[in-house]
Each structure stands twice: as structure tokens, then as C-alpha cells.
Write a protein that holds these residues in place. Structure first.
Motif, PDB file in Angstrom:
ATOM      1  N   LEU A   1       0.789  -0.638  -0.141  1.00 38.28           N
ATOM      2  CA  LEU A   1       0.061   0.300   0.232  1.00 38.28           C
ATOM      3  C   LEU A   1       0.823   1.200   0.207  1.00 38.28           C
ATOM      4  CD1 LEU A   1      -3.479   0.215   0.199  1.00 38.28           C
ATOM      5  CD2 LEU A   1      -3.092   0.895   2.106  1.00 38.28           C
ATOM      6  N   LEU A   2       2.132   1.278   0.390  1.00 41.83           N
ATOM      7  CA  LEU A   2       2.378   2.632   0.680  1.00 41.83           C
ATOM      8  C   LEU A   2       3.610   2.665   0.018  1.00 41.83           C
ATOM      9  CD1 LEU A   2       4.330   2.277   4.758  1.00 41.83           C
ATOM     10  CD2 LEU A   2       2.984   3.906   3.625  1.00 41.83           C
ATOM     11  N   ALA A   3       3.684   1.906  -0.850  1.00 45.44           N
ATOM     12  CA  ALA A   3       4.559   1.657  -2.979  1.00 45.44           C
ATOM     13  C   ALA A   3       3.926   2.534  -3.001  1.00 45.44           C
ATOM     14  CB  ALA A   3       4.568   0.161  -3.148  1.00 45.44           C
ATOM     15  N   GLU A   4       2.431   1.420  -3.138  1.00 54.06           N
ATOM     16  CA  GLU A   4       1.622   2.040  -4.093  1.00 54.06           C
ATOM     17  C   GLU A   4       1.398   3.984  -4.013  1.00 54.06           C
ATOM     18  OE1 GLU A   4      -1.511  -0.700  -3.881  1.00 54.06           O
ATOM     19  OE2 GLU A   4      -1.293  -2.035  -6.076  1.00 54.06           O
ATOM     20  N   GLN A   5       0.542   3.778  -2.658  1.00 49.38           N
ATOM     21  CA  GLN A   5       0.942   5.485  -2.645  1.00 49.38           C
ATOM     22  C   GLN A   5       2.403   6.618  -2.702  1.00 49.38           C
ATOM     23  OE1 GLN A   5       1.524   6.836   1.680  1.00 49.38           O
ATOM     24  NE2 GLN A   5      -0.137   8.190   1.867  1.00 49.38           N
TER      25      GLN A   5
ATOM     26  N   VAL B   1     -16.018   5.906  -5.992  1.00 51.06           N
ATOM     27  CA  VAL B   1     -14.985   6.779  -6.015  1.00 51.06           C
ATOM     28  C   VAL B   1     -15.666   8.351  -6.277  1.00 51.06           C
ATOM     29  CG1 VAL B   1     -12.592   7.617  -7.253  1.00 51.06           C
ATOM     30  CG2 VAL B   1     -13.486   4.816  -6.590  1.00 51.06           C
ATOM     31  N   ASN B   2     -16.038   8.538  -7.157  1.00 54.28           N
ATOM     32  CA  ASN B   2     -17.002   9.877  -7.280  1.00 54.28           C
ATOM     33  C   ASN B   2     -17.641  10.194  -6.238  1.00 54.28           C
ATOM     34  OD1 ASN B   2     -15.448   9.414  -9.637  1.00 54.28           O
ATOM     35  ND2 ASN B   2     -16.787   9.245 -11.095  1.00 54.28           N
ATOM     36  N   THR B   3     -18.216   8.889  -5.951  1.00 51.98           N
ATOM     37  CA  THR B   3     -19.207  10.075  -4.515  1.00 51.98           C
ATOM     38  C   THR B   3     -18.460  10.573  -3.684  1.00 51.98           C
ATOM     39  OG1 THR B   3     -20.875   8.551  -5.462  1.00 51.98           O
ATOM     40  CG2 THR B   3     -21.016   9.943  -3.067  1.00 51.98           C
TER      41      THR B   3
ATOM     42  N   SER C   1      -9.707   6.005  -5.451  1.00 58.90           N
ATOM     43  CA  SER C   1      -9.722   5.414  -5.988  1.00 58.90           C
ATOM     44  C   SER C   1      -8.524   3.745  -5.833  1.00 58.90           C
ATOM     45  CB  SER C   1      -9.504   6.018  -8.048  1.00 58.90           C
ATOM     46  OG  SER C   1      -9.739   5.119  -8.603  1.00 58.90           O
ATOM     47  N   LEU C   2      -7.519   4.155  -5.767  1.00 58.52           N
ATOM     48  CA  LEU C   2      -6.824   3.166  -5.351  1.00 58.52           C
ATOM     49  C   LEU C   2      -7.050   2.505  -4.524  1.00 58.52           C
ATOM     50  CD1 LEU C   2      -4.005   1.370  -5.298  1.00 58.52           C
ATOM     51  CD2 LEU C   2      -3.149   3.176  -3.761  1.00 58.52           C
ATOM     52  N   ILE C   3      -7.883   2.479  -3.091  1.00 55.95           N
ATOM     53  CA  ILE C   3      -7.907   2.233  -1.603  1.00 55.95           C
ATOM     54  C   ILE C   3      -9.567   1.292  -2.625  1.00 55.95           C
ATOM     55  CG2 ILE C   3      -9.090   2.075   0.333  1.00 55.95           C
ATOM     56  CD1 ILE C   3      -8.051   4.710   0.315  1.00 55.95           C
ATOM     57  N   ILE C   4     -10.139   1.667  -3.277  1.00 54.16           N
ATOM     58  CA  ILE C   4     -11.610   1.102  -3.777  1.00 54.16           C
ATOM     59  C   ILE C   4     -11.460   0.159  -4.179  1.00 54.16           C
ATOM     60  CG2 ILE C   4     -13.528   1.346  -4.231  1.00 54.16           C
ATOM     61  CD1 ILE C   4     -13.544   3.206  -1.557  1.00 54.16           C
ATOM     62  N   LYS C   5     -10.458   0.166  -5.166  1.00 56.49           N
ATOM     63  CA  LYS C   5     -10.252  -0.512  -6.619  1.00 56.49           C
ATOM     64  C   LYS C   5      -9.121  -1.596  -5.940  1.00 56.49           C
ATOM     65  CE  LYS C   5     -10.778   2.329 -10.935  1.00 56.49           C
ATOM     66  NZ  LYS C   5     -10.650   3.139 -11.398  1.00 56.49           N
TER      67      LYS C   5
ATOM     68  N   GLU D   1      -6.070  15.756  -6.911  1.00 57.34           N
ATOM     69  CA  GLU D   1      -5.946  14.720  -8.451  1.00 57.34           C
ATOM     70  C   GLU D   1      -5.462  13.594  -7.205  1.00 57.34           C
ATOM     71  OE1 GLU D   1      -6.506  16.219 -12.942  1.00 57.34           O
ATOM     72  OE2 GLU D   1      -4.442  16.620 -11.522  1.00 57.34           O
ATOM     73  N   LYS D   2      -4.574  13.557  -6.912  1.00 60.01           N
ATOM     74  CA  LYS D   2      -3.477  12.521  -5.732  1.00 60.01           C
ATOM     75  C   LYS D   2      -4.466  12.024  -5.423  1.00 60.01           C
ATOM     76  CE  LYS D   2       1.397  14.270  -6.595  1.00 60.01           C
ATOM     77  NZ  LYS D   2       2.314  14.672  -6.074  1.00 60.01           N
ATOM     78  N   MET D   3      -5.110  13.050  -4.587  1.00 57.90           N
ATOM     79  CA  MET D   3      -6.278  11.890  -3.458  1.00 57.90           C
ATOM     80  C   MET D   3      -7.136  11.500  -4.102  1.00 57.90           C
ATOM     81  SD  MET D   3      -7.938  14.350   0.371  1.00 57.90           S
ATOM     82  CE  MET D   3      -6.187  15.227   0.128  1.00 57.90           C
TER      83      MET D   3
END
Lengths: 205, 205, 205, 205
Positions: free
Chosen positions: A59-63, A174-176, A83-87, A76-78
Motif C-alpha cells: 500500500l505504501l509503495a502504491e501511495q 470513488v466519485n461519490t 480510487s486506489l483504495i476502492i479498486k 487529483e492525487k487524493m
DNA sequence: GATGAATGAGTGTTCATTCAT
DNA sequence: AATGAATGAACACTCATTCAT
């Protein structure tokens, strides 16, 4: 074999919980003997620690990847992070649930290490928010730490209820969340909405 | 005695977790014997169920009080509800953590009942939101269920990190959460802000 | 029940050794269940410690009685002590063997305590010897510590081979040991040696 | 390799005991794998047997050398034997302790063989004593078997407490033991024996 | 000669629960 | 109301040993 044990353990820990999953359960699922388990893992707790480390490190690596993308605004990063977390729920949902539920079964030293990583993740998010505030992307009248705790609470809880194969698509979720976080749920008065519109137009151009 | 057992159990379940707390731990803390425990509770699981029921029933009752107050707008009801949850951390934080962490140790029937109550709480919130939308208090372009899951995730997580004796006051926490939920964290453009101001004025009048 | 467990454990530890005796062996012999064992003893090691403490404390108490008898010469006290040890083989031989063989299975703290008691026993014997030397009962040209180690080695080993129901009586064994020891460490007077002959002659006639 | 395994095993068995030393401990110390161990030894028990056989056979061989020296009196032979045992502590102390402590872990057949060797050693010593008695070197009024058990007990125990690098030299230890033993079992000269009577009489009065 | 993955019987221990008193 | 001895199923873990390579 080590990988298989990890995989099946995550499955079982997710399904039954750490304390209700016995080594016997794990090896029965795989079809090996106890010796095999202990050949690869020193203890049940070490296995749990392994799961935690694998999860948080990835997770840290992806962050990190998202944060290092210099073409993205903080907003956008946020968005990408949420999006990363949800997906990830589809692929890593089990790990995530184990990670968020069972850490209490780690011993003190293990827990300290994991909590340091957790904090690292949170602090980075906080910095992202802080920078966004400086750049005028986010409001500057809210405590960063509380905001981040709030956002993480909101998003992370999804692991417990969100079904990626259900009627709500990942994009919509994600959008919501991003919409709530950025704009809130209050209905704007007319004038406000008009201006908002303008801003939006202006923004996306 | 029953009450003392309940109280000490909640303490221990919060501190050590359900599975790591033995009946022996509980009775040692109180200074009675095993027989006493089983005189008052059929089983360890029944004790856990009791804790769950006490917690959720009281929460629902308090929710009911807030919802039935006809002098409040839906926005205000939501604010009061969040305030209720945050302020309860000081008194009921232990119960809340046990409730949110240990329900997996209930058996199927018990869990079904508890989950029904949980859902009842969520559905009521959702209705509150829905009514607010109809009345124009809230935006109508978001899925109610997702919004509620998001809000609950955000607020409930506080049990895990918020220290009521720390530097952040309960009021500030509640206001921050409400602010995020209602308005979002995005920095408004000037014109927007001006109008927002107007709205606020209009609102408080 | 506690007593029965102790008794049967000593039997089994003597017969099979500590590490080869399982809790299962013990409870099978008695006809109870594992829970019963652990109701009375915290662990197998604590049981072993109990056996050790019981043994050494009783031995020290009996040593004390002999040492405090002011009507006895040091020579007689030493005789009585050796007699005590030999005569105990019948009643406490099993405990003694366990005590002398299995102490390595105690943990560091337990072992330290037991070794302190052991030393106490040895040091008291050494004092007895020292006083005897001062009073002219024993030779003064030998190191007390070595002598005591030698005597204890000689006498204690009896637990490993002496069968109290065999052809050698306890009296004969005690007398033989005392004879070897005394006539070795006893201060010989020149004149004394001459007279001894007469006795011997008289005796054998 | 076989030799290394033997050496390290003796070290570990001495330090931790047979049952608490695992094959893993042994191979970790050497830095090889399990297969290697089992290539050289059929089982853990066979390794233990090997250690026992090496030890007792060498001891018997050395005993033999001393006994066959026709220029020595029986008294001198006994002295040399005790000296042999004490001086061996430095080089073979570990083996000796393992030999004297762990034989209970051999199986019945192995134990029988080892006990035969043990007995052989003892019987030879007994014969040495017997011959000495016939030649007038030792007293003839004591049971040989008891005397030998006593001597062996005394001397063998040294393995458990004697530190060859401590303040007591090997010579002093040997001399003290021999002094105790010899002046105990040695046949007294005529004149000396005569005087003993007087003392005794005087004493008891 | 040597490896190391895999075995499986066995170990000490825990603990919710029962029940006669 | 309360005790506490006894249960027994389950558990995490160990370890000597095997065997295909």
C-alpha cells in the motif's frame, strides 16, 4: 507452498477471524500437515505479521507512486488514492480486512512496527492535504489531522460493506466519496450553484 | 453483581479483546468465582451478546429522541447525531469499541439480530437524509446509501483514535466533521464564497 | 488430589525421567483429566519445582534437628546425618533421585533458588566439619570444602544403587561409610594408634 | 564430519541436556542440514550411544593400562586411577557428564550394554581392592562392593562441581581424596592400633 | 555426500463449562 | 447466591525422522 499458506490464511482469517482459525483449519484447507506449516512459519502470529507487512508495504509503495507523479494536482492525487483504495477491494479486500481487524493479535513489537507504517501512510496523506492548502486547492480553516482521519475512516470502512460485484460500480463509489469530500452534501443556493458552475467550467478548461 | 460483571467485561474486552479475555480474567478482576459468573450468564457468548444489545438499544433510543424532535431541521438532526456519537466516546467508548470489533464472535442467530439493529440505525439515518433531500436541505444527485456509509465510516472510526481528553475538543471535532460533510474541503472561488456567506447569513436568520 | 499428583509424578519421574514422562502419563495413572492437573499445578515445571522444594526443605529441616542437638559431638552429628540420608532412601529415595537427576529441567530462577538451598545444606555440613576440627575431632590438614564434596558424593550416590531391601542392611552401609570417612579424616594420635591394635585384637578374637 | 557432529553434540548435551537439545540445534551449530546428520547417524539415540561407547571404552582402556602396570602396588594403582579420573575432567568432563547424566535416554538394549561396561569397570576396581587386601595393603573388615561404590561416588561426583581452572589444583584434589580414602581403608600399623583403644575409652568416659 | 521440504505423532497448555455442595 | 473441583475438547507448537533429488 509459503505463498499458498499465506493465501489460504488470509481467506480464513477474513472469513472466520484470526482467533477462530486454527492451524488445523489452514493445513486442512491446503492438504498438508502441521510440520509443513511450521517449516514455513515460526508461529501463527508470525504468519499474521507477514500478512500485515505484505499489505502495508504494498500500500505504501502504491501511495508513493501516486504521490511522485508530478503531473497531478493534489486534488487529483487524493482522488487517485481513494480510487486506489476502492479498486483494491476486489483484489486485496481480504488482506485489507484482516489488516484492519486482526492487528490486535500482534505482539507489542510487531504492533509498534505496523503502527509506524500506518502512521507513515497517514502522515503522507496529511502532507498532501497541507500542500494542497498552500496551493489554494483546499480550505485552510480545518485541522489537517482531523480531516485525514475523517477521510480515511470514510474510505477504509468500505472494505466492510462494499461489494465490488454489486450494483454500485467502483467509479461511482470513488466519485461519490470525492464529491462529498470536496464539495459536501449540502444543497447550494441558486447563486452559489451558478458560480460553482462557472468555477467548474473554468476549472476543467 | 450482574452489572459489575458487564462493566468489567467491557473493560477487559476493550483492553485485550474478546478472545484473549478469559472468564478467569473477568472473575479475577471482580474477585468472585466461576460459579458466580455462570449464575448470571449462560455463557461467555451470551455476555458478549448482552453487551451488544445494551449498546445498540441505547444508541437506537437516543437516535429516536433526536429524530422525533420536530423543531429541528434534518441538517440539525444530523449534526446532533454526530455530536451524540462523538460525545459518547467519553462515556461509552469502551462499549462502542467492543461493539464494533467483537461482533464476529457472536453466533449466527445473535449476529443476525444485531445486524438488524445496526441496519435499523443506518436506514433511519438514510431516511433522514432522504427527507432532507426532499426538503432541499441536501443535494439530490448522490446515492443516499453510499453517503450514509461514508458518513458513518468517518464518524464511527473516531472511536479508534479520538481521545476526548486530548487537545481537540469534542465541539471542534463535531464541527469539523459536519463542515466536511456539508461543505466539503475544496477551497471555494471568491464569488462562490461571497454567495456562501449570504447563504450562511440567510440560514442563521 | 494435589498430593496424589505429586506422589505419582515422583514415581513416574523416577522411573522414566522427567522429560519422558508426559502429563498424559501422570493423569492416566491417577485416572483424572488434564484439566485437573492444571487446576492444581500451573505447569509441568512448577510441579517439578514443587517436588524439589518439598524435598530440600524437609532435608534441611532434618539436618537442622540433628545439628541443634547439643548432646552430640560433631562426629556423632556427622554419623547421624549420614544415617539420615541412607535411611531416607527407603521412604524418600524416589524424591531424592528426582531431586538429584532432574533439576536441570528447572528454569533459571527456580534453579537458582534450589541451588541456594543445596548450598545451604553443604555449607552447614562444612561448618560442622570446621567446628569438629577446632575441637580436635577431625584432622586439620585438609580443605573442608573438598572433604565435604567428597563425603556428599559418596553418600548421595547411594540413591542410585543402594537397595534397602537387599542383603546389605542400612546399619552396615552407614557404618561402613562412617568408618571409611572417619578413619580417614580423624586426627590420629600416636598413642591412639597403638591402642587401636588392642581393640582390634580383642575384637577379632 | 562425523567427528564434528559428535563433538558439538557432546557440547550441547552437556550444556542443555539430551532431551532439550534438538537435531536442529546440533546442525545449526555446525552449519549443515538435517540430511547430513542422518547420513552419519541413524538416529539421535544412536548418536547418544556412540558418545557413551566412546567414553566408556576409552575409560576401560586407560583403566587397563594402569592395572597392567606390574611395577605398581595396588595402592598406587588406585591412586593413579583416581588421578586419571580427576585429570580427565579438563579434557573429557563434558563426555563424562553426558555419560553420567543422559544414559537414561538409551533404549533397553543399549543401556544393558553400557551397564555391562560400567560394571566391568567397577568389578575391576573391586578386584584391585581385593588383591590389595590379600597383600595387606587395605583393611579386610569392610565389604569391597560398598567401599568401591563409595569411592566411585566420591570421585565421580567431581565432574559436577570441580573446575579444573579454579583455585584447587588437580594434584591437591587427587591427594585429598586419596588421603581420605587411604587412611580410611588402609590397614593400620600395629603400634597405631594399640593406642586407639585408649583414646576410645578415654573418649566415651 | 549432502540437501531441505514434508511428515505426523506427540507435547504442554488453555479454557469455557458443569455440577455437587 | 455462590463455591471451586473437575472436565474434556481444542489448541499452538515441537521434533525426530524420511526421502526424492
Amino acid at each position: 507452498m509459503r505463498g499458498r499458506i499465506l493465501k489460504e490464511s488470509i481467506d480464513l482469517f477474513d472469513k472466520k477471524g484470526f482467533s477462530k482459525t486454527s492451524i488445523q483449519d489452514i493445513i486442512d484447507t491446503i492438504g498438508v500437515t502441521k510440520g509443513t506449516f511450521y517449516y514455513y512459519f515460526k508461529s501463527k502470529q508470525e504468519l499474521l505479521m507477514d500478512i500485515h507487512l505484505n499489505y502495508i508495504k504494498e500500500l505504501l509503495a502504491e501511495q508513493e507512486v501516486i504521490f511522485n507523479d508530478e503531473y497531478l494536482s493534489n486534488k487529483e492525487k487524493m482522488n487517485n488514492l481513494i480510487s486506489l483504495i476502492i479498486k483494491n477491494i476486489k483484489i486485496h479486500g481480504k488482506s485489507a480486512r484482516v489488516f484492519n481487524r486482526e492487528f490486535r493479535h500482534l505482539d507489542d513489537n510487531q504492533l509498534k512496527l505496523i503502527n509506524d507504517y500506518r502512521k507513515e501512510f497517514r502522515i503522507k496523506l496529511q502532507k498532501l492535504l497541507g500542500e494542497g492548502i498552500e496551493k489554494g486547492e483546499f480550505r485552510d480553516d480545518l485541522r489537517c489531522d482531523i480531516v485525514i482521519f475523517g477521510i480515511l475512516g470514510m474510505v477504509n470502512r468500505s472494505y466492510n460493506w462494499y461489494d465490488p460485484d454489486g450494483e454500485v460500480s467502483e467509479e461511482e463509489l470513488v466519485n461519490t466519496y470525492m464529491d462529498i469530500i470536496l464539495n459536501g452534501i449540502k444543497k447550494e443556493e441558486k447563486t452559489a450553484l451558478i458560480n460553482e458552475k462557472i468555477i467548474e467550467n473554468h476549472f476543467t478548461v
